[in-house]
Write a protein that holds these residues in place. Structure first.
Motif, PDB file in Angstrom:
ATOM      1  N   ASP A  76     -15.898  98.906 -16.758  1.00  0.00           N
ATOM      2  CA  ASP A  76     -16.921  97.860 -16.735  1.00  0.00           C
ATOM      3  C   ASP A  76     -17.367  97.575 -15.306  1.00  0.00           C
ATOM      4  N   ASP A  77     -16.418  97.691 -14.393  1.00  0.00           N
ATOM      5  CA  ASP A  77     -16.775  97.393 -12.998  1.00  0.00           C
ATOM      6  C   ASP A  77     -15.902  98.237 -12.069  1.00  0.00           C
ATOM      7  N   ALA A  78     -16.448  98.488 -10.899  1.00  0.00           N
ATOM      8  CA  ALA A  78     -15.688  99.239  -9.897  1.00  0.00           C
ATOM      9  C   ALA A  78     -15.790  98.493  -8.567  1.00  0.00           C
ATOM     10  N   ARG A  79     -14.701  98.453  -7.864  1.00  0.00           N
ATOM     11  CA  ARG A  79     -14.713  97.819  -6.537  1.00  0.00           C
ATOM     12  C   ARG A  79     -14.278  98.846  -5.513  1.00  0.00           C
ATOM     13  N   VAL A  80     -15.102  98.986  -4.492  1.00  0.00           N
ATOM     14  CA  VAL A  80     -14.831 100.016  -3.490  1.00  0.00           C
ATOM     15  C   VAL A  80     -14.560  99.325  -2.156  1.00  0.00           C
ATOM     16  N   HIS A  81     -13.375  99.545  -1.633  1.00  0.00           N
ATOM     17  CA  HIS A  81     -12.988  98.927  -0.357  1.00  0.00           C
ATOM     18  C   HIS A  81     -12.930 100.003   0.715  1.00  0.00           C
ATOM     19  N   LEU A  82     -13.372  99.626   1.909  1.00  0.00           N
ATOM     20  CA  LEU A  82     -13.363 100.576   3.029  1.00  0.00           C
ATOM     21  C   LEU A  82     -12.295 100.173   4.038  1.00  0.00           C
ATOM     22  N   THR A  83     -11.539 101.139   4.494  1.00  0.00           N
ATOM     23  CA  THR A  83     -10.551 100.858   5.536  1.00  0.00           C
ATOM     24  C   THR A  83     -10.539 102.009   6.545  1.00  0.00           C
ATOM     25  N   PHE A  84     -10.194 101.672   7.760  1.00  0.00           N
ATOM     26  CA  PHE A  84      -9.998 102.740   8.759  1.00  0.00           C
ATOM     27  C   PHE A  84      -8.558 102.749   9.244  1.00  0.00           C
ATOM     28  N   LEU A  85      -7.690 102.137   8.435  1.00  0.00           N
ATOM     29  CA  LEU A  85      -6.256 102.144   8.716  1.00  0.00           C
ATOM     30  C   LEU A  85      -5.518 102.810   7.552  1.00  0.00           C
ATOM     31  N   PRO A  86      -4.974 103.967   7.749  1.00  0.00           N
ATOM     32  CA  PRO A  86      -5.003 104.744   8.984  1.00  0.00           C
ATOM     33  C   PRO A  86      -6.345 105.457   9.157  1.00  0.00           C
ATOM     34  N   ALA A  87      -6.634 105.834  10.404  1.00  0.00           N
ATOM     35  CA  ALA A  87      -7.862 106.594  10.669  1.00  0.00           C
ATOM     36  C   ALA A  87      -7.743 107.970  10.004  1.00  0.00           C
ATOM     37  N   TRP A  88      -8.882 108.436   9.487  1.00  0.00           N
ATOM     38  CA  TRP A  88      -8.879 109.753   8.841  1.00  0.00           C
ATOM     39  C   TRP A  88      -8.708 110.847   9.895  1.00  0.00           C
ATOM     40  N   SER A  89      -8.020 111.880   9.513  1.00  0.00           N
ATOM     41  CA  SER A  89      -7.965 113.091  10.351  1.00  0.00           C
ATOM     42  C   SER A  89      -7.896 114.290   9.411  1.00  0.00           C
ATOM     43  N   PRO A  90      -8.234 115.463   9.901  1.00  0.00           N
ATOM     44  CA  PRO A  90      -8.205 116.648   9.019  1.00  0.00           C
ATOM     45  C   PRO A  90      -6.833 116.885   8.387  1.00  0.00           C
ATOM     46  N   ARG A  91      -5.795 116.295   8.962  1.00  0.00           N
ATOM     47  CA  ARG A  91      -4.449 116.461   8.384  1.00  0.00           C
ATOM     48  C   ARG A  91      -4.383 115.922   6.965  1.00  0.00           C
ATOM     49  N   LEU A  92      -5.286 114.972   6.649  1.00  0.00           N
ATOM     50  CA  LEU A  92      -5.252 114.335   5.327  1.00  0.00           C
ATOM     51  C   LEU A  92      -5.908 115.190   4.244  1.00  0.00           C
ATOM     52  N   MET A  93      -6.517 116.290   4.631  1.00  0.00           N
ATOM     53  CA  MET A  93      -7.153 117.166   3.629  1.00  0.00           C
ATOM     54  C   MET A  93      -6.088 117.826   2.751  1.00  0.00           C
ATOM     55  N   THR A  94      -6.472 118.144   1.527  1.00  0.00           N
ATOM     56  CA  THR A  94      -5.572 118.913   0.667  1.00  0.00           C
ATOM     57  C   THR A  94      -5.547 120.360   1.169  1.00  0.00           C
ATOM     58  N   PRO A  95      -4.536 121.131   0.791  1.00  0.00           N
ATOM     59  CA  PRO A  95      -4.491 122.537   1.218  1.00  0.00           C
ATOM     60  C   PRO A  95      -5.759 123.309   0.834  1.00  0.00           C
ATOM     61  N   VAL A  96      -6.331 122.939  -0.313  1.00  0.00           N
ATOM     62  CA  VAL A  96      -7.558 123.632  -0.759  1.00  0.00           C
ATOM     63  C   VAL A  96      -8.696 123.395   0.238  1.00  0.00           C
ATOM     64  N   ALA A  97      -8.853 122.134   0.649  1.00  0.00           N
ATOM     65  CA  ALA A  97      -9.926 121.812   1.598  1.00  0.00           C
ATOM     66  C   ALA A  97      -9.651 122.442   2.968  1.00  0.00           C
ATOM     67  N   LYS A  98      -8.376 122.402   3.373  1.00  0.00           N
ATOM     68  CA  LYS A  98      -8.034 123.013   4.667  1.00  0.00           C
ATOM     69  C   LYS A  98      -8.369 124.503   4.652  1.00  0.00           C
ATOM     70  N   ALA A  99      -8.065 125.145   3.545  1.00  0.00           N
ATOM     71  CA  ALA A  99      -8.370 126.583   3.443  1.00  0.00           C
ATOM     72  C   ALA A  99      -9.878 126.804   3.511  1.00  0.00           C
ATOM     73  N   HIS A 100     -10.638 125.914   2.865  1.00  0.00           N
ATOM     74  CA  HIS A 100     -12.103 126.036   2.860  1.00  0.00           C
ATOM     75  C   HIS A 100     -12.663 125.973   4.286  1.00  0.00           C
ATOM     76  N   PHE A 101     -12.107 125.080   5.088  1.00  0.00           N
ATOM     77  CA  PHE A 101     -12.610 124.909   6.457  1.00  0.00           C
ATOM     78  C   PHE A 101     -11.887 125.793   7.475  1.00  0.00           C
ATOM     79  N   GLY A 102     -10.926 126.568   6.990  1.00  0.00           N
ATOM     80  CA  GLY A 102     -10.195 127.467   7.888  1.00  0.00           C
ATOM     81  C   GLY A 102      -9.239 126.737   8.798  1.00  0.00           C
ATOM     82  N   ILE A 103      -8.740 125.589   8.336  1.00  0.00           N
ATOM     83  CA  ILE A 103      -7.827 124.795   9.158  1.00  0.00           C
ATOM     84  C   ILE A 103      -6.395 125.256   8.932  1.00  0.00           C
ATOM     85  N   GLN A 104      -5.724 125.544  10.049  1.00  0.00           N
ATOM     86  CA  GLN A 104      -4.333 125.982   9.962  1.00  0.00           C
ATOM     87  C   GLN A 104      -3.458 124.781   9.621  1.00  0.00           C
ATOM     88  N   GLU A 105      -2.454 124.996   8.800  1.00  0.00           N
ATOM     89  CA  GLU A 105      -1.522 123.904   8.442  1.00  0.00           C
ATOM     90  C   GLU A 105      -0.780 123.414   9.680  1.00  0.00           C
TER      91      GLU A 105
END
Lengths: 105, 448
Positions: A76-105
């Motif tokens: 019925d309703d959705a609430r979307v909250h924004l936070t920058f804690l913790p700050a995003w970094s490529p480390r937070l990507m899933t292995p699938v996304a890391k592979a897509h961008f060629g990011i080494q684990e």
């Protein structure tokens, strides 16, 4: 026979795969932008971040999350909250996304 | 939930459009034979072309980008979106007035020459409004990151530049003021240094410190290297410009020393900056470098080349001989080149925000990269930078014909890139990728 699936966290996350970060061109779930999903009775609460504070696409991405959640049966309703804690970094990507961008684990 | 974003700068794309038209007009003046680098700076054709380039092209481009970019780094909106339009109108009409004034002076029409200071006044007004619009969110942002601090420094140099420029305009167009202000004309090189160095270069460096890591997923923290670039650049340009202007009235030896110390500080800042930019490329997480950042490498190379030539000519005591070619390399290669390359990202991004953003979450939308076809851009970028490089060589060798042939290549490349920006804006490649000739349902046109 009922084919209805009850609303749950996995269903919401699956739906949010349809929302992309337009610049990176990849879904926000595998990018690691979704920090929390809480499902209540007819209400979905999302806590999420952006790849960078002040991202020009921020309002659209949050709106996209809201719209996609609202389109789910039983929401019925959705609430979307924004936070920058913790700050995003490529480390937070899933292995699938890391592979897509060629990011080494 | 509100879908309309207030993060989109409404007047940025119109400013880019005007900037590109002015850039092509300036190239047209050069192709028409009205100026070339070895020509005296005081000829009307040269003054007109130079101001078309620095006000009409670079100033509109950078301010348009800052109207979009400053809210990104401060997370605060501009003071006023509509004042951005006032800036656009003031700068464009002011610049046209100035160009008209230069040609009127050259043609011997003193009455029409008043268009020069009046145009200059409009440019000053547009700049002051822009500084207020951009400066307030920057000043209120705590802590202000390095890119923001560099932009604030740049704005201070911008105000100094237009103030000097306005006094020059009064000197040239109002005979009664000439005896009082004429000595200042000897500081025209400092006016150029404050504008191209203190304003454009420091600002471009600051913006690149945010955009390069953001688009390549590299660490944003620049540490001591970034702070050193800012401090050395600021002190260096301030010393060089300040001592240079003071030398208009005094030939004191320490002033020359201060000026040289300033140049040395700027040179170190440039070396540090280029080293730091290379580090950003090296430490990026995103393996594939997109076309705009690939092509930008050439612009960074031109910053290094222009600076090295400046130091070389300065050390041999022939700076005035090499100055026109160096200015050409900085304006076309470094600043213009960086501008054209970054437009290849910014235009599709703004297009996505204004046309497709509202459809996110409601259906399939293209990615920003779907709006361009990168392989189409590479030949234009290569032609542009090659034309600039060889053009500068012809400038140094004293061959106007060779120089103009290179500008013809530069113009061809600029037109090619403008067509690619236009295609991005129209969604041309996004349509082609889905095999449809008309606007497909997933690409709604929400404006216009």
């Amino acid at each position: 026979m009922s084919t209805e699936v009850s609303l749950n966290r996995d269903l919401v996350l699956d739906a949010l795969h349809d929302v992309i970060d337009p610049e990176l061109g990849y879904n926000i779930v595998d990018l690691g932008l979704i920090y929390e999903v809480e499902v209540g009775t007819g209400i979905v609460e999302i806590t999420m971040t952006m790849t960078t504070p002040g991202c020009p696409a921020q309002d659209y991405i949050m709106s996209g999350v809201y719209e996609r959640c609202k389109s789910l049966p039983g929401v019925d309703d959705a609430r979307v909250h924004l936070t920058f804690l913790p700050a995003w970094s490529p480390r937070l990507m899933t292995p699938v996304a890391k592979a897509h961008f060629g990011i080494q684990e | 939930m509100a879908v309309l974003s207030n993060r989109l700068s409404r007047w940025t794309l119109p400013m880019f459009t005007c900037a590109l038209v002015n850039f092509l007009a300036a190239q047209g003046l050069i192709l028409a034979g009205l100026t070339w680098p070895a020509e005296s700076i005081s000829t009307s054709g040269t003054l007109a072309a130079v101001h078309l380039l620095v006000i009409g092209w670079l100033l509109l481009l950078v301010l348009g980008a800052l109207f979009q970019f400053v809210p990104v780094i401060t997370s605060r909106p501009l003071v006023s979106q509509s004042m951005a339009l006032v800036t656009l109108i003031a700068l464009e009409t002011g610049m046209v007035g100035m160009v008209g004034g230069f040609f009127s002076i050259g043609a011997g029409y003193p009455t029409l020459a008043m268009a020069l200071p009046l145009g200059g006044l409009a440019v000053c007004l547009g700049v002051l409004i822009a500084c207020w619009n951009i400066g307030v969110p920057l000043i209120r942002s705590r802590p202000l990151p390095l890119p923001g601090r560099m932009i604030l420094t740049g704005l201070a140099f911008l105000i100094l530049t237009v103030t000097l420029g306005f006094s020059f305009a009064l000197t040239l167009a109002v005979p009664v003021l000439a005896p009082y202000l004429a000595p200042l004309l000897a500081g025209v090189g400092d006016h150029a240094l404050a504008g191209l160095g203190g304003w454009f270069t420091l600002t471009a460096m600051g913006v690149s410190y945010k955009l390069l890591p953001m688009f390549m997923l590299a660490p944003e923290e620049r540490g001591i290297a970034g702070d050193s670039v800012h401090i050395l650049g600021t002190v260096g340009f301030a010393l060089a410009v300040g001592a240079g202007l003071a030398r208009v009235w005094s030939a004191a030896g320490p002033l020359r020393t201060a000026e040289l110390v300033g140049y040395a500080a700027v040179a170190i800042a440039v070396v540090l900056y280029l080293w730091d930019v290379a580090k950003i490329y090296r430490t990026r997480k995103r393996t594939v470098v997109e076309a705009h950042n690939r092509a930008a490498i050439a612009a960074f190379a031109f910053l290094g080349l222009g600076s090295a030539l400046a130091i070389g000519f300065l050390m041999t005591g022939h700076l005035s001989v090499g100055a026109p070619a160096i200015v050409f390399l900085i304006v076309f290669g470094w600043l213009g080149g960086l501008g054209l390359t970054q437009l290849y990202k910014i235009v599709p991004f703004l297009t996505w925000l204004s046309r497709y953003g509202s459809s996110l979450g409601r259906g399939h939308v293209p990615r920003v990269q779907d709006l361009v076809l990168e392989r189409r851009s590479y030949p234009w970028f290569a032609l542009y930078f090659l034309g600039v490089l060889v053009g500068a060589l012809f400038g140094l060798l004293g061959s106007p014909r060779g120089f103009r042939a290179c500008i013809a290549l530069v113009t061809l490349a600029t037109v090619g890139l403008v067509i690619e920006y236009w295609r991005a804006w129209r969604g041309h490649y996004a349509h082609l990728r889905h095999g449809e000739s008309a606007t497909p349902p997933f690409l709604p046109t929400q404006r216009g």
